[in-house]
Design an enzyme around this catalytic site. Structure first.
Site, mmCIF file in Angstrom:
data_model
loop_
_atom_site.group_PDB
_atom_site.id
_atom_site.type_symbol
_atom_site.label_atom_id
_atom_site.label_comp_id
_atom_site.label_asym_id
_atom_site.label_seq_id
_atom_site.Cartn_x
_atom_site.Cartn_y
_atom_site.Cartn_z
ATOM 1 C CE LYS A 1 -21.140 -19.597 -14.895
ATOM 2 N NZ LYS A 1 -22.462 -20.718 -15.811
ATOM 3 C CE1 TYR B 1 -3.959 1.666 -0.134
ATOM 4 C CE2 TYR B 1 -3.466 2.790 1.755
ATOM 5 C CZ TYR B 1 -4.205 2.584 0.935
ATOM 6 O OH TYR B 1 -5.533 3.579 0.708
#
Length: 395
Positions: free
Chosen positions: A92, A37
């Site tokens: 899915k 970060y």
């Protein structure tokens, strides 16, 4: 079957859904934090700003698919809306990862407006390497996919259409070897003119089919009634039914070599199967109850029978197609998924059943065959490179 539903409900409650986000890197100290970060993350941001293609080099975009639905046509449940569709889209995403090694994230949109869906997907596209449209009702799904394919530079694929078509064609490639027929000479009947039925018809035509009749809830699609149809059925009326026959399913199925059902349960009987040509092929894929049960179809004279169910031979399941389709397209850096890729994928799936193994109860590989996704991916990647539709090759 009731135990399946009860146990599934308990599983979903226990885990509060089926997916989670796992970091590829560890952040355990200030140095890790500085790299993952701030301040270090600024550098890949600058590199991407200077060259947008670097997003594939420095982020997860290149292996990330959005599974997008509005919940308007969820298999077996209908128009249940965005919130109720989320468990299906999570499932899915699991299948993408399990079978293809592709990361996927469910996006359920609280709108069924075509323009809003198109706009939203376009706005989300920077985060994803591909878009898998799921459980969106026809004919809107056709327009949404076509528009997104034109307006985005990443693969867009409506699995309910094309995944089903690819696996059906794969099963037919092998079935025709057994019954000594061909795409060019066989007579087809498709029951159901929605997303799956229309796409199956179009891919059959690409394979050389010349005689396809499509039966929908209002009967056989024919050119005399074209003024009554929406744009999808009107297109199908122009592409199919060369003799312009009329009537219902009994008339549509008579004298046909292949029945493909993507419609409703128990609408076909043994007498209808008997009216088909000798060595008939019957793919009755309504779920969970097919148009005709396999034992009835065989009793009626069918030579080869397939369903969408796992408890019968020849399961025609989209999971044989979509993980490998996206794996290959993403790996190649393809900007779209073409009919040539779909056909190559179908042949790839079919060849996994060897001539020695091929028999009426085994014309399509099992869902858990570990070779399927890689074979499909290889075929898709090959076509993408040959046709120069990858990011690197495109001008």
């Amino acid at each position: 079957m009731s135990n399946v539903f009860e146990n599934s409900l308990k599983l979903h409650e226990k885990y509060r859904g089926k997916i989670e986000v796992i970091s590829k890197v560890k952040v355990t100290n200030k140095d890790d934090l500085a790299l993952a970060y701030s301040p270090g993350v600024a550098q890949p941001c600058v590199e991407i700003k200077n060259n947008p293609e670097n997003i594939y080099k420095y982020t997860s975009k290149g292996n990330m698919v959005a599974v997008v639905s509005d919940g308007s046509a969820v298999l077996g449940l209908g128009n249940i809306g965005a919130k109720a569709a989320l468990p299906v889209m999570e499932g899915k995403a699991i299948l993408f990862k399990q079978f293809g090694g592709v990361d996927a994230f469910p996006i359920c949109l609280d709108t069924q407006d075509t323009e809003e869906i198109i706009k939203t997907v376009k706005l989300l596209a920077p985060s994803f390497g591909g878009i898998n449209l799921e459980d969106i009702s026809a004919p809107r799904c056709i327009e949404i996919e076509e528009r997104l394919k034109k307006e985005l530079d990443i693969p867009v694929f409506h699995d309910d259409q094309h995944g089903t078509a690819i696996v059906v064609v794969a099963a037919l490639i092998n079935s025709f070897k057994i019954v000594k027929k061909s795409f060019e000479t066989a007579k087809f009947v498709i029951c159901g003119a929605g997303a799956a039925g229309s796409s199956i018809a179009k891919l059959l035509i690409k394979m050389g089919a010349k005689d396809i009749v499509i039966n929908d809830i209002d009967g056989i699609i024919n050119r005399d009634d074209i003024h009554k149809y929406d744009f999808l059925k009107a297109e199908l009326a122009e592409l199919t039914n060369p003799e312009n026959i009329k009537g219902g399913l009994s008339e549509a199925i008579k004298g046909r070599d292949v029945f493909i059902g993507v419609s409703a349960p128990k609408i076909v009987n043994k007498e209808m199967i008997r009216s088909m040509n000798r060595d008939a092929i019957v793919f009755a894929m309504a779920n969970p109850t097919p148009e005709i049960m396999p034992e009835e179809a065989i009793d009626g004279g069918a030579k080869i029978v397939g369903t969408g169910r796992s408890d019968y031979p020849n399961q025609v399941n989209n999971v044989l197609a979509f993980p490998g389709i996206f794996k290959g397209a993403l790996r190649a850096g393809a900007k779209k998924i073409t009919d040539e890729m779909k056909i190559a994928a179908a042949f790839g799936i079919a060849k996994l059943v060897s001539d020695d193994e091929l028999n009426p109860e085994y014309v399509i590989p099992a869902v858990f065959n570990p070779k399927v996704a890689d074979v499909v991916a290889d075929e898709v990647e090959r076509i993408a490179i040959e046709k120069k539709i990858t990011r690197e090759q495109s001008v």
